[in-house]
Write a protein that holds these residues in place. Sequence first.
Motif, PDB file in Angstrom:
ATOM      1  N   PRO A 682      23.332  16.751  -9.908  1.00  0.00           N
ATOM      2  CA  PRO A 682      22.368  17.725 -10.459  1.00  0.00           C
ATOM      3  C   PRO A 682      22.544  17.872 -11.960  1.00  0.00           C
ATOM      4  CG  PRO A 682      24.164  18.850  -9.335  1.00  0.00           C
ATOM      5  CD  PRO A 682      24.367  17.376  -9.085  1.00  0.00           C
ATOM      6  N   THR A 683      21.490  18.295 -12.602  1.00  0.00           N
ATOM      7  CA  THR A 683      21.495  18.515 -14.056  1.00  0.00           C
ATOM      8  C   THR A 683      21.099  19.948 -14.362  1.00  0.00           C
ATOM      9  OG1 THR A 683      19.210  17.729 -14.196  1.00  0.00           O
ATOM     10  CG2 THR A 683      20.955  16.101 -14.544  1.00  0.00           C
ATOM     11  N   GLY A 684      21.418  20.380 -15.554  1.00  0.00           N
ATOM     12  CA  GLY A 684      21.099  21.725 -15.975  1.00  0.00           C
ATOM     13  C   GLY A 684      19.635  21.882 -16.325  1.00  0.00           C
ATOM     14  N   PRO A 685      19.241  23.096 -16.730  1.00  0.00           N
ATOM     15  CA  PRO A 685      17.826  23.341 -17.062  1.00  0.00           C
ATOM     16  C   PRO A 685      17.331  22.464 -18.206  1.00  0.00           C
ATOM     17  CG  PRO A 685      19.032  25.403 -16.802  1.00  0.00           C
ATOM     18  CD  PRO A 685      20.060  24.317 -16.797  1.00  0.00           C
ATOM     19  N   ASP A 686      18.170  22.170 -19.159  1.00  0.00           N
ATOM     20  CA  ASP A 686      17.760  21.346 -20.289  1.00  0.00           C
ATOM     21  C   ASP A 686      18.095  19.871 -20.105  1.00  0.00           C
ATOM     22  OD1 ASP A 686      20.420  21.757 -20.298  1.00  0.00           O
ATOM     23  OD2 ASP A 686      20.608  22.201 -22.453  1.00  0.00           O
ATOM     24  N   GLY A 687      18.452  19.464 -18.894  1.00  0.00           N
ATOM     25  CA  GLY A 687      18.786  18.075 -18.623  1.00  0.00           C
ATOM     26  C   GLY A 687      20.215  17.714 -18.891  1.00  0.00           C
TER      27      GLY A 687
END
Length: 1445
Positions: A682-687
Amino acid sequence: MSDEKPPQLVDYFVVAGLTDASQPLEEESQQHRPARPSEPITDVAVIIRSQGEEVPHGFTCIETTISGHPVDLNAGLLNNPQMYICYKRGRDKLPLIELGVHYEGKDRPKPGYKILDTTPYSRSANLNSGGPGHQRTFLVYRRAAESQGHNTLGITDICLVMPSKGESTPHTFCRVDKNLNTSMWGPALFLCYKIAMAKANTLVYEAGLLGRYPEQDSESFPLPESVPVFCLPMGATIESWPADTKYQLPVFSTFVLTGASGDKVYGAAIQFHEAYPRERLSEKQSLRLGLLSVVDRRPIASKSVQTRKSICVLSHWPFFDVFRKFLMFIYRYSISGPHVLPLETHISHFMHNVPFPSPQRPRILVQMSPYDNLLLCQPVSSPLPLSGASFLTLLQNLGPENAVTLLVAVLTEQKLLIHSLRPDVLTSVGEALVSMIFPLRWQCPYIPLCPLTLADVLCAPVPFIVGIHSSYFDLYDPPKDVIFVDLDTNTIFQSEERKLLSPRALPRRPCKVLLASLHSHFQQLDEMYNKPVEEASLEFLLTDYDLVYGRRKQLELEIQASFLRFMACVLKGYRSYLQPITQAPSEKTRDSSNLFFLQGFLKSRDRAYHKFYGQLLRTQLFTQFIEDCSFASDRYTCLEFFDTCVDKVQVDLEKPEDVPLMELDDSHGSEHTVFIMPPEEPTGPDGAELPARYCYDGFPALRLDLLERSQDQLMAQLCQAKSSAPSSPAPRRTKQEMKVAQRVAQKYSSVPDMWAKCLLGHCYGLWFIYLPTYVRAAASKVQALQLAYEVLKKMEAHKVVLPDEVCYRILMQLCGQYGEPVLSVRVLLEMKRAGIVPNTITYGYYNKAVLESKWPASTQSGRLRWAKLRNVVLGAAQFRQPLRQRERERRAATLPVIKALGVLEPSADSLPALPPWLRGLRDAAPSSEDGSLSDVSFVTDESDRLTLDSADGQLGAEGPEGPAASGTKPCRRDENHNSLAGGTPRRGLAAKLQQLLSPAKRPSLRHTASMEHPSSLRDTSSLRRASEQRDREPPPRRSPMETLLHPRERPESTASESSVSLGSEFDLSDTSLCSVGFHKSSDPLTEAGAGHEPPAVEVLLSSCSRCQGCDSLVYDEEVMAGWTSDDSNLNTTCPFCGRSFVPFLSIEIQDFQQPSVAEDGSVLPPAGLGPVLSDRHRCLALDEAEPEPGAAPGLCNGSVDSTALRGPPRRSERVAFAYLSPLVLRKELESLLENEGSEFLAQPELVDSHPIIYWNLVWYFQRLGLPTNLPRLLLGSQHVAAPPQAQPPDALSVCVRLLWDVLAPEPDSCPPLYVLWRLHSNIPTRLQSWRHHNHPFSLAFLEAVLNHVGLSEVHKAIALFLETLATQSSPRHLQRSVYREILFLTLAALGRDHMDIAAFDKKYKSAYNKLAGSLGKEELRRQRAQPPSSKAIDCRKSFGATLEC
């Protein structure tokens, strides 16, 4: 179609270990051996006491053997040096793991071994120091590697044995097979040592369940409660280790769980250690672990506490190598970190998103991480049962001789205990032991990896095969009556109480071949496994997989095939001694002594091997084998494969046969590989990447919220779901039967007459596959089954080549389903009469049908007696008819008799409900052409049911469109059913009775007129003369030539519509060798004639196809001759240009569901049908009537064209579908039944969803005259309008007509000669577009061609035809060959009953050869004047050309 899930790779993921509820395994309560040593042996030494050397400090000297005899190594020498061996225990060094003896100058030093050449006092350690001429002998040893951890396997005990004193190698000890005393004097002395795991300060508890996924049990396979104890077979332990101990590597193990139904579940587990908190230990536990001082109970900080855990996967598939890699990855993931993804994500990803390999995707490459991958390959396709056996491991650990010894032990059901320090080897060898005796099945307890908690099974009083860890013997004494197999030392220990049979008791030559094969494979194993195998990388998996592992798979199959050949030789000929059930079952029916002739089988073997066979026949193995062979079971595929192996082997050979019994499936060599990528991080909100936050101190408890669900869309694309099986496997062919059928077809494809019978056999196979559907719809099941039995008899009488036993098997199963055991026995006898030995599947269904059906009472019922009395009265009444009377007197005398006999006939009310075709057969019997009441009679068999005694009525002789079907005015026939030309009235009914009752002249009930060869014109004339002498008043008749030259004056009393009728039905059934003349359910007689209603729908079918290469018309028999034996090839070969093309079935569907009304408003009678045969007076009146001059053109019996009376159809449609070979059609039909079930054949959706299969089935069933309900499915399809609501569906009927020629002519083609003949003769023709066609053929030309044919000058007819074409300025394109034009013209002018097609073929071939001398064969072939091939002629003879143009 039932919704079944695809095969699942992994069923459960389990974590096992120590739980709060775990109970200690109390060793004190068991009868265990003295305490095992707590420390391994780390050093050995040799001392010479004669030189004053003493035992070093910490060493132990071996002074006696195991029986107490002194062990001075040089006791036989005069200058005895008194040499002894000493050893030392401890944990300050790595333990010794192997000992040996080295002969200097004779043996090469082994890598990793150290030679003990000096004593601790620096003297020579030569064990044979008798003098300079003696062999120098030294001890050698090898230590464990530095990387091994605390619980390392090592030598824990050493002893010496002296065989001359009766001593043998102790149990679980390894023996060095080199004599320590090489001198001429003194006894032989051998060194023995034991390898074990020296453990101290260990507590053992019963393993429990720590975690599982999924949490809920599956309905089909709930998680067994005993899984944790199999994951940790020696228990969950708590151990104390020194603080500086190296960590131990995980241990891989496998096990097998067998369910109550015999299905197996495979487990793969790894055992590992992890830290255990001290605070959870009690004081007593700490004392036993040595963590507290004994005096002041103070903690000892120099030790660590460890516990043993296990992670495991359960599956129905033995992918042990794949599971090992996956579990090792999961374990390494748990001890490393931190990670972005939790451990649960990888577990759920592997269980849900890795598809099961299929034939389309045989290789699945799973990338678990950037550095970890595994390759999952489709299991080897084999008819043998799936197992986790490894014959390579068996042979590698036991050797050829011991492998054969264990084969004897398993075949004689001994108590076998296999043990090893390697738990994964136990399962592989145990599975191999129960697989090597195939087809026999081990029936007694079988636990390849037995947990310590289940060790009580070793005391069971029954045979067993149990595998156990060798450390068990450190705790308990072994049983006395058990055969021990030590896989680590390659030794077999037998007790004196149960001596095993010697391998010499086995049949000599098969055993010799087996041993030779095993020795050869054993040598290949040494060469193969001496080469190092590197860890599999991604590049290695994709490029070198086949090269590295392909040979190992092949070698595995070869070893298994060696054992299979031996078992086939041992049981050779066993099927001859199976005893089928032929009487009503009793209590002892299922006993093996009643199912198998034991004494006969034993006497058929060599007397020298009776001891072995005697023990084998008394085992549960053999008893269960006989039951499996005698009754239908789920092992039918395996047993059938074994029967083919039995047929291949020859017992007396000294070497294996050239034909391999097993072949390696090459599906694993496919280049198609599916890549499964690791779970996405998974990645964060900003990638941006998320921080790694998952780190574990030990293997964690599984969290359900972190376990992801499966990706359904991915699995739907990659998994190939199992197809739903039909309700019974009887209609299905096994893979072995398909292979045999393919080989038979390939063999017969080059033999013309056999190829035709091979195609015919597949056609009958198609009908028998359809038979269950037909019987379910039949009103009288017994009548339908009896009809199928009659078909079987016809097939046997005409030597039809059956590709398999499906026909017999289906009928036997139906007999059992509908309670007809007597008929099932008759089917078996018919099968044996045909020379067919029933295979395992057929034999099993037979016995099942006989055993489970209700048998009739042994006493004859009153109904049976009345039936016999009725038959006697009927026979007496027929024999009372005068044998010599004039025709008028016979007719006058017969009618009252027939009326009187009609009273004795069974009424329609007294008979059970019959299907339409049987009702037509019953109604047609009194007025058949022969006038014989014995043609169709209903008798009662032993089952007290009315059965059809003979279906060989006149319809089989006349064809489906003959006078019986269309009401055609029958012509006069002689005693051989040959038509007699002329306009005379037909012979009376009494004359036909006399003819049938004459023993020398009565046609056989098994050979109808459709089975007889037609006579030539000359033979017909002689038969006429004989008939004239018998009838005394021969009527006037004209010659055939007169008939040919005056077509307009031909009599209308001909035998079939082929003479002048609208359809020109070329009834060639007399040429048929194998076609069976039964009514068709869609015949006008059976569907419309019985109810005096015209058919609602009429279907015209034609298989005449146009070659795209040369634009020639290829007819049905030529299409059949051009088919190949490939059951996937739709093409046929054009006989003119040699190109391949796909033939088509052309279909025209005419819907007549709107009633026709005449001008006066009255409803017209049924069109296209003559008087029904039950109307006896009308038939006889028509026979006497003379045709009126100038009457409207009609059929020869007074009926008129159906279109003329009924008008055009309300709806007409033409479609075309591929014309399939019976081999291709059968494969497609079996696939359809596999996917949709047999009930689908009775649903109207079949017409629209599978039209190719439907129309081909209709064609073949109609072609062979086999009853079917398939045409009625057309009423519910999109091709036919919905019937009116006021009209019941049962009242509607479908008429199917098969055409020899095309349905519609090509606009630019020249009309065929037979159509021109009809046009010149003012005879209606179906193809109206040719009436005003410009063509070069005049009536004089047609008569000249017929004149040449009649005078047996066929070459002149061919030459005239070719000359006429050549004289045209612009030659017209002819689609038909010269042979076809002349044949059709002759048939149209002369009539089928006046022509012998076989004789015409011979004359035409002779004429072709004559013309080839002058014109050349190439020129004749260019003008398509060649005769049909012999294969095409045989196809026409076999199928019977009951077609019309």
